[in-house]
Design an enzyme around this catalytic site. Structure first.
Site, PDB file in Angstrom:
ATOM      1  N   ARG A 124       0.815  -1.235   0.000  1.00 49.41           N
ATOM      2  CA  ARG A 124       0.000   0.000   0.000  1.00 49.41           C
ATOM      3  C   ARG A 124       0.837   1.269   0.000  1.00 49.41           C
ATOM      4  O   ARG A 124       0.383   2.329   0.396  1.00 49.41           O
ATOM      5  CB  ARG A 124      -0.981   0.013   1.170  1.00 49.41           C
ATOM      6  N   LYS A 146       2.816  12.129 -10.791  1.00 51.25           N
ATOM      7  CA  LYS A 146       1.977  11.288 -11.653  1.00 51.25           C
ATOM      8  C   LYS A 146       2.752  10.010 -11.947  1.00 51.25           C
ATOM      9  O   LYS A 146       3.851  10.067 -12.508  1.00 51.25           O
ATOM     10  CB  LYS A 146       1.662  11.996 -12.971  1.00 51.25           C
ATOM     11  N   GLU A 188       9.629  20.400 -23.861  1.00 54.73           N
ATOM     12  CA  GLU A 188       8.891  20.635 -22.603  1.00 54.73           C
ATOM     13  C   GLU A 188       9.441  21.878 -21.892  1.00 54.73           C
ATOM     14  O   GLU A 188       8.696  22.617 -21.256  1.00 54.73           O
ATOM     15  CB  GLU A 188       8.965  19.411 -21.681  1.00 54.73           C
ATOM     16  N   LYS A 230       7.159  23.893 -12.670  1.00 56.42           N
ATOM     17  CA  LYS A 230       6.286  22.722 -12.475  1.00 56.42           C
ATOM     18  C   LYS A 230       5.899  22.590 -11.000  1.00 56.42           C
ATOM     19  O   LYS A 230       4.750  22.293 -10.675  1.00 56.42           O
ATOM     20  CB  LYS A 230       6.956  21.442 -12.983  1.00 56.42           C
ATOM     21  N   GLU A 240      -4.708  17.637 -10.398  1.00 52.33           N
ATOM     22  CA  GLU A 240      -5.281  18.144 -11.651  1.00 52.33           C
ATOM     23  C   GLU A 240      -6.793  18.346 -11.570  1.00 52.33           C
ATOM     24  O   GLU A 240      -7.557  17.824 -12.386  1.00 52.33           O
ATOM     25  CB  GLU A 240      -4.902  17.228 -12.837  1.00 52.33           C
ATOM     26  N   ARG A 244      -3.677  22.556 -13.005  1.00 51.81           N
ATOM     27  CA  ARG A 244      -2.497  21.786 -13.443  1.00 51.81           C
ATOM     28  C   ARG A 244      -2.543  21.485 -14.944  1.00 51.81           C
ATOM     29  O   ARG A 244      -1.508  21.259 -15.582  1.00 51.81           O
ATOM     30  CB  ARG A 244      -2.399  20.478 -12.632  1.00 51.81           C
ATOM     31  N   ASN A 248      -0.518  20.903 -19.956  1.00 53.10           N
ATOM     32  CA  ASN A 248      -0.844  20.147 -21.174  1.00 53.10           C
ATOM     33  C   ASN A 248      -0.791  21.014 -22.426  1.00 53.10           C
ATOM     34  O   ASN A 248      -1.248  20.591 -23.494  1.00 53.10           O
ATOM     35  CB  ASN A 248      -2.245  19.528 -21.056  1.00 53.10           C
ATOM     36  N   HIS A 251      -0.274  19.635 -25.932  1.00 53.97           N
ATOM     37  CA  HIS A 251      -0.525  18.198 -25.853  1.00 53.97           C
ATOM     38  C   HIS A 251      -1.827  17.765 -26.517  1.00 53.97           C
ATOM     39  O   HIS A 251      -1.969  16.607 -26.903  1.00 53.97           O
ATOM     40  CB  HIS A 251      -0.495  17.732 -24.396  1.00 53.97           C
ATOM     41  N   HIS A 255      -0.994  14.938 -28.881  1.00 51.59           N
ATOM     42  CA  HIS A 255      -1.484  13.564 -28.708  1.00 51.59           C
ATOM     43  C   HIS A 255      -2.226  13.078 -29.939  1.00 51.59           C
ATOM     44  O   HIS A 255      -2.129  11.907 -30.318  1.00 51.59           O
ATOM     45  CB  HIS A 255      -2.409  13.468 -27.490  1.00 51.59           C
ATOM     46  N   HIS A 268       7.333  11.815 -28.433  1.00 56.09           N
ATOM     47  CA  HIS A 268       6.343  12.641 -27.745  1.00 56.09           C
ATOM     48  C   HIS A 268       6.688  14.139 -27.811  1.00 56.09           C
ATOM     49  O   HIS A 268       5.848  14.968 -28.185  1.00 56.09           O
ATOM     50  CB  HIS A 268       6.233  12.160 -26.297  1.00 56.09           C
TER      51      HIS A 268
HETATM   52  P1  NAD Z   1      12.287   7.007 -21.893  1.00 52.33           P
HETATM   53  O1  NAD Z   1      12.176   6.764 -20.466  1.00 52.33           O
HETATM   54  O2  NAD Z   1      11.786   5.954 -22.822  1.00 52.33           O
HETATM   55  O3  NAD Z   1      13.808   7.322 -22.249  1.00 52.33           O
HETATM   56  C1  NAD Z   1      14.165   7.581 -23.593  1.00 52.33           C
HETATM   57  C2  NAD Z   1      15.348   6.710 -24.032  1.00 52.33           C
HETATM   58  O4  NAD Z   1      16.550   7.220 -23.469  1.00 52.33           O
HETATM   59  C3  NAD Z   1      15.267   5.256 -23.572  1.00 52.33           C
HETATM   60  O5  NAD Z   1      15.746   4.427 -24.593  1.00 52.33           O
HETATM   61  C4  NAD Z   1      16.191   5.227 -22.364  1.00 52.33           C
HETATM   62  O6  NAD Z   1      16.729   3.937 -22.125  1.00 52.33           O
HETATM   63  C5  NAD Z   1      17.267   6.178 -22.801  1.00 52.33           C
HETATM   64  N1  NAD Z   1      18.018   6.837 -21.741  1.00 52.33           N
HETATM   65  C6  NAD Z   1      17.541   7.334 -20.582  1.00 52.33           C
HETATM   66  N2  NAD Z   1      18.495   8.010 -19.950  1.00 52.33           N
HETATM   67  C7  NAD Z   1      19.610   7.926 -20.699  1.00 52.33           C
HETATM   68  C8  NAD Z   1      20.913   8.440 -20.583  1.00 52.33           C
HETATM   69  N3  NAD Z   1      21.264   9.232 -19.596  1.00 52.33           N
HETATM   70  N4  NAD Z   1      21.806   8.115 -21.552  1.00 52.33           N
HETATM   71  C9  NAD Z   1      21.448   7.357 -22.614  1.00 52.33           C
HETATM   72  N5  NAD Z   1      20.229   6.870 -22.802  1.00 52.33           N
HETATM   73  C10 NAD Z   1      19.313   7.158 -21.846  1.00 52.33           C
HETATM   74  O7  NAD Z   1      11.559   8.361 -22.339  1.00 52.33           O
HETATM   75  P2  NAD Z   1      11.333   9.768 -21.606  1.00 52.33           P
HETATM   76  O8  NAD Z   1      11.172  10.726 -22.705  1.00 52.33           O
HETATM   77  O9  NAD Z   1      12.332  10.016 -20.563  1.00 52.33           O
HETATM   78  O10 NAD Z   1       9.937   9.566 -20.869  1.00 52.33           O
HETATM   79  C11 NAD Z   1       8.761   9.304 -21.585  1.00 52.33           C
HETATM   80  C12 NAD Z   1       7.749   8.731 -20.624  1.00 52.33           C
HETATM   81  O11 NAD Z   1       7.484   9.685 -19.620  1.00 52.33           O
HETATM   82  C13 NAD Z   1       6.429   8.379 -21.254  1.00 52.33           C
HETATM   83  O12 NAD Z   1       6.023   7.112 -20.798  1.00 52.33           O
HETATM   84  C14 NAD Z   1       5.484   9.443 -20.742  1.00 52.33           C
HETATM   85  O13 NAD Z   1       4.161   8.990 -20.627  1.00 52.33           O
HETATM   86  C15 NAD Z   1       6.090   9.728 -19.398  1.00 52.33           C
HETATM   87  N6  NAD Z   1       5.773  11.066 -18.867  1.00 52.33           N
HETATM   88  C16 NAD Z   1       5.299  11.139 -17.601  1.00 52.33           C
HETATM   89  C17 NAD Z   1       5.027  12.356 -17.025  1.00 52.33           C
HETATM   90  C18 NAD Z   1       4.572  12.418 -15.602  1.00 52.33           C
HETATM   91  O14 NAD Z   1       4.197  13.512 -15.150  1.00 52.33           O
HETATM   92  N7  NAD Z   1       4.616  11.329 -14.871  1.00 52.33           N
HETATM   93  C19 NAD Z   1       5.225  13.538 -17.757  1.00 52.33           C
HETATM   94  C20 NAD Z   1       5.715  13.445 -19.053  1.00 52.33           C
HETATM   95  C21 NAD Z   1       6.006  12.191 -19.600  1.00 52.33           C
HETATM   96  N1  GLY Z   2       3.131  16.296 -17.498  1.00 55.70           N
HETATM   97  C1  GLY Z   2       1.920  16.902 -17.054  1.00 55.70           C
HETATM   98  C2  GLY Z   2       1.725  16.828 -15.580  1.00 55.70           C
HETATM   99  O1  GLY Z   2       2.561  16.373 -14.841  1.00 55.70           O
HETATM  100  O2  GLY Z   2       0.685  17.208 -15.115  1.00 55.70           O
END
Ligand code: NAD
Ligand code: GLY
Length: 361
Positions: A124, A146, A188, A230, A240, A244, A248, A251, A255, A268
Site C-alpha cells: 500500500r 503522476k 517541454e 512545475k 489536476e 495543473r 498540457n 498536448h 497527442h 512525444h
Molecule cells: P524514456 O524513459 O523511454 O527514455 C528515452 C530513451 O533514453 C530510452 O531508450 C532510455 O533507455 C534512454 N536513456 C535514458 N536516460 C539515458 C541516458 N542518460 N543516456 C542514454 N540513454 C538514456 O523516455 P522519456 O522521454 O524520458 O519519458 C517518456 C515517458 O514519460 C512516457 O512514458 C510518458 O508517458 C512519461 N511522462 C510522464 C510524465 C509524468 O508527469 N509522470 C510527464 C511526461 C512524460
Molecule cells: N506532465 C503533465 C503533468 O505532470 O501534469
C-alpha cells in the site's frame, strides 16, 4: 563539481526537494541515510541506463550502508504495462522489502512512471526516489507525482498520484542521451516559457547554442527554472482539479498527431513541439493572442531543430476526431490550453472543431 541547485515542491506533509548538479550521482547514498529507510533498497531501471549508471548508484548506496539490488525492465514505452509493474512487485516480494523500504527509479520517464507506480502499490505504498536521466524526466515526469502504466485501450490510463521523497538530478547523465531525446526534453522546457515566464522564454532564445552543447551552468539553470515552474503549478493543484492542466499546452494537438501516426513517426516531445505551434495559431485565430507571439514561438521551436509545422499528409478531420475522444476532452468537447501571450495561457473548454480543423489544414 558545480554548486548544487535546489527546488522545493511544497505539498504539506508530502513536500520534497529536487536537487540539481553535475556529477552528483555518486552522492545519492548519503542523501538517503537521514530518511530512515530499511537497508535493502530496490533500483528500478532498464539495461541501457543501468549499464551506464547502475554501478555508480549501487556503489554510492553501498558506501552509505545500504544493500541495493536491481530490478530491470526492458527498454521502451511498450514495457510500461501492468505486466511489468507486477514483475517489479514480485521481485520486491522475493527480496522481502518491508514498509520502511525505498525504491529508486533510475532512468527516463518510462522507468520513473512504472517505478513510482510499483512503489505506490507495494504494501500500500513505500517510499520512492526519482533519479531521472533524460532531460524530459528531469524537467517534467520526475516532478509532480503522476505515476502509472499504459493499457491497450489508452496511454497512461492506469496510475496513481504518488509523490517521491526526493528527486536527485545529475545533469552529467545527459551527456550520453541521444540528441533526439534531448530535444524532446527541450520541447517541454520551451513549454514552461510559454505557459509561465516570458523572461525564461527570452533566455532560451539567447542560450540556444550553450543549451544544445550542454553548458553545465545553462543546463542547471534551465532545469532549475523548469522544475520550479512545475513545482509551483503542482503545489497549487496536485491532482489536476483544473489548473495543473496548463501543463498540457501543446498536448491536445500533440497527442492527436501521436495517435494518428500510431506512435511511429514522432517522439512525444516532437509531437508536442508541433502541437505548441498549432495551438498558438489557434489562439491567434480565436483572437486571444497576437501574431507576433505565434511567430516567436514557431521560431524558437524550429531554432532548436524541433518540428514546428504540420507534417504533410495528415488529415485535419481525423486529428480532430482523436481530440474529441482524448482523455482531456469533456463530453466530446475539445479542451485546449491556449496562449494569451508568451508567459500566460488559459484553458479553453469548448473549442469549435471546425476552427481547429481550419488551423491544422
Ligand atoms: P524514456 O524513459 O523511454 O527514455 C528515452 C530513451 O533514453 C530510452 O531508450 C532510455 O533507455 C534512454 N536513456 C535514458 N536516460 C539515458 C541516458 N542518460 N543516456 C542514454 N540513454 C538514456 O523516455 P522519456 O522521454 O524520458 O519519458 C517518456 C515517458 O514519460 C512516457 O512514458 C510518458 O508517458 C512519461 N511522462 C510522464 C510524465 C509524468 O508527469 N509522470 C510527464 C511526461 C512524460
Ligand atoms: N506532465 C503533465 C503533468 O505532470 O501534469
Amino acid at each position: 563539481m558545480q554548486s548544487l541547485q535546489k527546488v522545493q515542491v511544497r505539498l504539506g506533509k508530502r513536500s520534497y526537494a529536487i536537487t540539481i548538479g553535475g556529477g552528483i550521482l555518486s552522492l545519492l547514498g548519503e542523501q538517503l541515510t537521514p530518511l530512515g529507510f530499511s537497508p535493502k533498497i530496490g533500483i528500478v531501471s532498464n539495461p541501457t541506463v543501468f549499464r551506464l549508471y547502475g554501478k555508480t548508484v549501487m556503489q554510492s548506496l553501498r558506501n552509505a550502508g545500504f544493500e541495493p539490488f536491481s530490478v530491470l525492465i526492458p527498454d521502451g514505452e511498450k514495457y510500461k504495462t501492468l505486466k511489468y509493474a507486477e514483475k517489479i512487485l514480485t521481485k520486491l516480494l522475493q527480496e522481502r522489502l518491508d514498509r520502511k523500504s525505498c525504491l529508486v527509479a533510475l532512468g527516463g520517464g518510462v522507468v520513473g512512471d512504472i517505478g513510482g507506480f510499483a512503489a505506490s502499490l507495494y504494501m500500500r505504498g513505500i517510499s520512492f526516489v526519482q533519479v531521472p536521466t533524460t532531460l524530459l524526466a528531469q524537467v517534467d515526469s520526475s516532478v509532480g507525482g503522476k505515476t502509472g502504466v499504459n493499457h491497450p485501450l489508452g496511454k497512461n490510463m492506469i496510475g496513481s498520484f504518488y509523490q517521491p521523497r526526493l528527486v536527485w538530478i545529475d545533469t552529467e547523465t545527459l551527456k550520453t542521451l541521444p540528441r533526439r531525446e534531448l530535444l524532446c526534453g527541450i520541447a517541454e522546457v520551451i513549454k514552461y516559457g510559454i505557459i509561465w515566464d516570458e523572461r525564461f522564454f527570452a533566455f532560451l532564445e539567447q542560450m540556444r547554442e550553450k543549451l544544445l552543447s550542454l553548458n553545465p551552468d545553462v543546463l542547471s539553470s534551465v532545469i532549475k527554472t523548469s522544475c520550479s515552474i512545475k513545482a509551483q503549478v503542482v503545489s497549487k493543484d496536485e491532482r489536476e482539479g483544473g489548473f495543473r492542466a496548463i501543463l498540457n499546452y501543446g498536448h491536445t494537438v500533440g497527442h492527436a498527431i501521436e495517435t494518428e501516426t500510431r506512435y511511429q513517426q514522432f517522439l512525444h516531445g516532437e509531437a508536442v513541439a508541433i502541437g505548441m505551434h498549432m495551438e498558438a495559431k489557434l489562439a491567434n485565430r480565436l483572437k486571444l493572442c497576437d501574431k507576433s507571439s505565434v511567430i516567436r514561438i514557431r521560431k524558437l521551436i524550429a531554432s532548436y531543430g524541433l518540428p514546428a509545422d504540420m507534417p504533410e499528409g495528415l488529415d485535419a478531420e481525423r486529428l480532430c476526431l482523436h481530440m474529441k475522444i482524448d482523455k482531456k476532452a469533456e463530453s466530446g468537447r475539445v479542451v485546449c490550453v491556449l496562449p494569451e501571450r508568451i508567459g500566460a495561457v488559459r484553458i479553453e473548454k469548448n473549442i469549435d472543431v471546425k476552427t481547429i480543423s481550419a488551423v491544422l489544414s
